[in-house]
Design a protein around this motif. Structure first.
Motif, PDB file in Angstrom:
ATOM      1  N   THR A 168       0.867  -1.180   0.000  1.00  0.00           N
ATOM      2  CA  THR A 168       0.000   0.000   0.000  1.00  0.00           C
ATOM      3  C   THR A 168       0.906   1.233   0.000  1.00  0.00           C
ATOM      4  OG1 THR A 168      -1.739  -1.138   1.230  1.00  0.00           O
ATOM      5  CG2 THR A 168      -1.781   1.259   1.250  1.00  0.00           C
ATOM      6  N   PHE A 213      -3.666   0.037  -3.031  1.00  0.00           N
ATOM      7  CA  PHE A 213      -3.087  -1.273  -2.724  1.00  0.00           C
ATOM      8  C   PHE A 213      -2.898  -2.009  -4.035  1.00  0.00           C
ATOM      9  CE2 PHE A 213      -3.773  -5.869  -2.311  1.00  0.00           C
ATOM     10  CZ  PHE A 213      -2.720  -6.200  -1.476  1.00  0.00           C
ATOM     11  N   THR A 230       1.941  -4.897   2.604  1.00  0.00           N
ATOM     12  CA  THR A 230       0.592  -4.994   3.160  1.00  0.00           C
ATOM     13  C   THR A 230      -0.036  -6.329   2.783  1.00  0.00           C
ATOM     14  OG1 THR A 230       0.363  -2.613   2.763  1.00  0.00           O
ATOM     15  CG2 THR A 230      -1.642  -3.824   3.311  1.00  0.00           C
ATOM     16  N   GLN A 276      -3.855  -7.809   2.384  1.00  0.00           N
ATOM     17  CA  GLN A 276      -5.265  -7.424   2.324  1.00  0.00           C
ATOM     18  C   GLN A 276      -6.119  -8.683   2.186  1.00  0.00           C
ATOM     19  OE1 GLN A 276      -6.998  -4.172   0.760  1.00  0.00           O
ATOM     20  NE2 GLN A 276      -5.454  -2.812   1.593  1.00  0.00           N
TER      21      GLN A 276
END
Length: 807
Positions: free
Chosen positions: A230, A244, A408, A410
């Motif tokens: 991100t 993202f 990141t 997700q």
């Protein structure tokens, strides 16, 4: 001769109930077996599709009892929610009354089926003694920061006038309950942070070995873990947004950005721009479109905002678009678009005349559009020459060094939205105080009772909001005026922990006694429809893990073994009340008996598969039971001869049947157990016509009665008693088989050529692979099929099968 099924079934149902045969307590001296069918909605009568499910659960209960297990198989009612409320609306009977009536009606149907439930543990989610603990769990989630209220774009069913969780929107973006197209609305809603448990829930799926593969796959896909980065993108002239991406290595190829129409930055960017009117019309149209429509394959549309963003790695200005294929609920609601490496971005860039820069060298000879494969990085400055994984690592380090990004993870999974704008549900135990804000109801004031109101029709807001006596209360913190929350909880909250409550169903001091739960948990067998593979099972796993973290649940995973049964099809469609094709079981109970109905439910097809309901099938099962009754009570004269081959043959068949039925039950092949018993009955009929011995007959009948007991319990119990046995059949030991007696001297071996049956050979039952192959290849029929063809492979599975692969 036909036995009186009505009298016999009523007799044994009375006996099992009065003698509390299926009521159990914790007994450390015996192995436990916790056997549960998903508790039903009491919003209509049982049909034969339900009977299939409950026949399976009862078969397992009785089978495991005979194997010496301490078996708990309780029953309760998923009595809150839309099903019950809509039924009440249709009938004009208040849900509190209609639910009670339906529960009593369904209990009668369960009793007539002969299902062995421990009714001493019965619970119902609309009972204040139960939903008090829903509210208690809510407050625990609130205190741990896992329950919160926030403005959110929600799924709205205009027919049911309520919010739906993402998992309750199916197909072409329609309500799973009524099929109405779902709309989007912005509402302030209560949610649970199930996403905090996403990694745990995902990682543990690998350990659920006794779950169906498709159910595990559905849960993995719904959680949807994605690894990437991100980072923040600045807007030229002011402002910024985060994106993202799973492919940060392609960032040098970003030639435009796209915001979801609902993104909060859109209003700022389009205000005063040359495209403002067009953009506003586009945003309005996108908000009316369903999620399925927005994500569908095909031509992608968008509108230029008039603003430009700055690519952080090369400081190039790139246009910012609005496009409906970007959703606010996924990721950050904004994407970097790299047309060289994404076909959707390629199509969009081509349509709107946007530059395309490749950042991955396509393989030699590639003449397509976007290249989706791996290759050396190009046109990417300090990443040039790196492969994908190395380039990802390098660019994430660079973004972190610049202070604009980070690695990141997700998830597709979103927090569990639990607010419902309907009457018939568990009240949310929170107050709104002008001075103190959101305030939890003190635990000593639980339960917050659902009031009896007459006007509970859906109106787009909770009917409870119109009940001043319910709404207006006092803040426990400041003693000032306060207002109760008027939304009710999603009923999946009720079903997320009921199996733990069964362990200690009537405890009014605590959620449940932890030691009792420790004895019974986890469930050894859980049975229900695959339609619950995401919703109920995921939420139940989450709440169980939360209660484990509180030190209450003794296990993290509640369901050790999961089975999803197929559905019954009638008149060309899966049986359901909404399709008007349900078949009630009552006429079958009256005309043929519950035992015959149960046998056909087992026989109709593999338990995992959908099966077609056939009205004549139950009468066929009754004919078999009538004949078996005649065989079991046969007294046509016995022969005093010594045992000979005739006796050894029928006993051998009986022992082979015990072995087959036992193995088939263990493997959930219930549909093949009934034919095995029918075949043994045929063999017994032949034996009775050839100077039968009373001792042999008795031995075979007693084995058959034990095998039949979990499937057709009434008639088998009656015959067991009539044979002079004092103990109840339910408490007898499951029969064992003698391997020597069960062994067949010869068997029929199937011989295939390229998978098609071409011959059948009688061979020794202990034939080895070499001999089986030799016998198959020596067959005249097989030789004719070979006819000079090359034998590529011979697959042997002695003594049953040989497959010759040629050509």
């Amino acid at each position: 001769m036909s036995y009186d099924h009505l009298a016999i079934e009523a007799k044994w149902q009375d006996r099992w109930e009065s003698e509390k045969v299926f009521e159990v307590t914790e007994d450390p001296s015996k192995p436990k077996f916790y056997n549960v069918a998903m508790y039903p909605y009491p919003s209509g009568e049982l049909h034969v599709g339900h009977v299939r499910n409950y026949t399976y659960i009862d078969l397992i209960t009785r089978y495991k009892m005979m194997q010496g297990f301490n078996v708990l198989s309780p029953m309760g009612w998923d009595s809150f929610g839309l099903n019950a409320e809509n039924h009440a609306i249709e009938t004009g009977i208040h849900p509190k009354v209609s639910v009670a009536e339906q529960i009593e009606r369904m209990k009668v149907q369960f009793r007539r089926l002969g299902v062995g439930f421990d009714w001493s543990r019965e619970l119902a989610s609309h009972d204040p003694d139960y939903y008090r603990w829903d509210q208690w769990i809510f407050l625990e989630l609130w205190e741990k920061g896992l329950a919160y209220k926030a403005e959110a774009a929600v799924n709205w069913c205009p027919k049911d006038q309520t919010v739906l969780a993402n998992e309750q929107v199916v197909g072409d973006d329609v309500c799973e309950r009524c099929g109405t197209p779902v709309e989007k609305k912005m509402l302030s809603q209560w949610q649970f942070k199930i996403t905090e448990y996403a990694d745990e829930l995902l990682d543990a799926i690998d350990d659920l070995d006794d779950w169906p593969d498709r159910v595990r796959t559905m849960q993995r896909n719904w959680i949807g873990r994605s690894e990437g980065a991100t980072f923040t993108i600045q807007v030229d002239g002011g402002g910024s947004f985060d994106v993202f991406t799973t492919r940060p290595d392609t960032i040098f190829g970003m030639t435009f950005c796209v915001l979801a129409p609902e993104h909060p930055l859109v209003e700022e960017l389009i205000s005063g721009s040359e495209t403002e009117d067009e953009a506003r019309q586009y945003v309005s149209a996108a908000q009316r479109a369903s999620e399925i429509e927005r994500l569908a394959e095909g031509d992608k549309t968008g509108v230029f905002t008039g603003a430009y963003a700055i690519n952080p790695v090369n400081e190039k200005r790139v246009p910012v678009y609005i496009a409906d294929y970007v959703l606010m609920g996924y990721g950050t609601g904004a994407i970097m678009a790299v047309p060289g490496q994404d076909q959707r971005d390629w199509d969009f860039a081509t349509k709107y005349g946007i530059d395309i820069v490749r950042t991955v060298q396509p393989e030699e000879g590639f003449d397509g559009e976007a290249f989706l494969g791996d290759g050396p990085t190009i046109n990417s400055d300090f990443l040039d020459g790196m492969r994908q994984d190395e380039a990802k690592t390098k660019i994430i380090e660079w973004l972190a060094d610049q202070g604009i990004g980070e690695a990141t993870v997700q998830y597709r999974l979103r927090d569990w939205l639990i607010s419902r704008q309907r009457y018939w549900g568990c009240p949310i135990p929170m107050l709104n105080c002008d001075q103190c804000g959101l305030v939890p109801v003190p635990r000593d004031q639980l339960p917050v009772l659902l009031p009896d109101i007459e006007d509970y029709l859906p109106k787009g807001m909770s009917p409870l909001a119109a009940d001043d006596d319910f709404v207006n209360t006092t803040c426990p913190d400041c003693d000032g005026p306060a207002r109760r929350e008027t939304d009710t909880m999603d009923t999946f909250m009720d079903s997320s922990w009921y199996f733990l409550r069964y362990a200690d169903a009537h405890n009014d001091e605590v959620l449940f006694d932890t030691e009792k739960a420790r004895y019974w948990m986890p469930l050894d067998q859980y049975i229900g429809g695959v339609e619950h593979a995401i919703l109920h099972l995921l939420y139940a796993r989450f709440i169980t893990r939360f209660l484990y973290d509180l030190g209450l649940s003794p296990v993290q995973e509640p369901f050790q073994r999961m089975f999803t049964q197929g559905m019954l099809v009638h008149k060309g469609a899966k049986m359901s009340k909404s399709k008007g094709n349900v078949v009630p079981p009552d006429d079958y109970y009256d005309n043929h008996g519950a035992d015959a109905t149960r046998l056909f439910e087992l026989f109709v097809g593999p338990p995992t598969d959908d099966a077609v309901w056939n009205d004549s099938g139950v009468s066929g099962s009754k004919r078999f039971l009538d004949r078996f009754w005649k065989q079991a009570t046969w007294d046509g004269g016995w022969n005093a001869r010594s045992a000979d081959d005739r006796d050894r043959e029928i006993l051998g068949h009986a022992h082979r049947t015990v072995k087959k039925v036992t193995e088939d039950i263990e493997r959930f092949r219930f549909n093949t157990t009934v034919p095995a018993l029918m075949t043994l009955s045929n063999e017994l009929q032949s034996y009775l016509g050839d100077e039968p011995r009373e001792e042999t007959h008795g031995e075979v009948i007693e084995m058959m009665l034990k095998l039949l007991s979990p499937m057709a319990p009434h008639v088998s119990h009656e015959l067991w008693e009539r044979r002079g046995n004092e103990s109840m059949l339910a408490f007898e030991a499951w029969p064992s088989w003698d391997e020597e007696l069960a062994r067949e001297d010869t068997v029929t071996m199937i011989v295939q050529v390229n998978g098609k049956v071409r011959d059948r050979l009688e061979v020794e039952s202990d034939i080895d692979e070499a001999a089986a192959e030799a016998a198959a290849l020596a067959s005249e029929k097989i030789q004719a099929w070979l006819d000079g063809q090359e034998v590529r492979r011979v697959i042997t599975r002695p003594p049953n099968l040989v497959n010759v692969v040629i050509g």
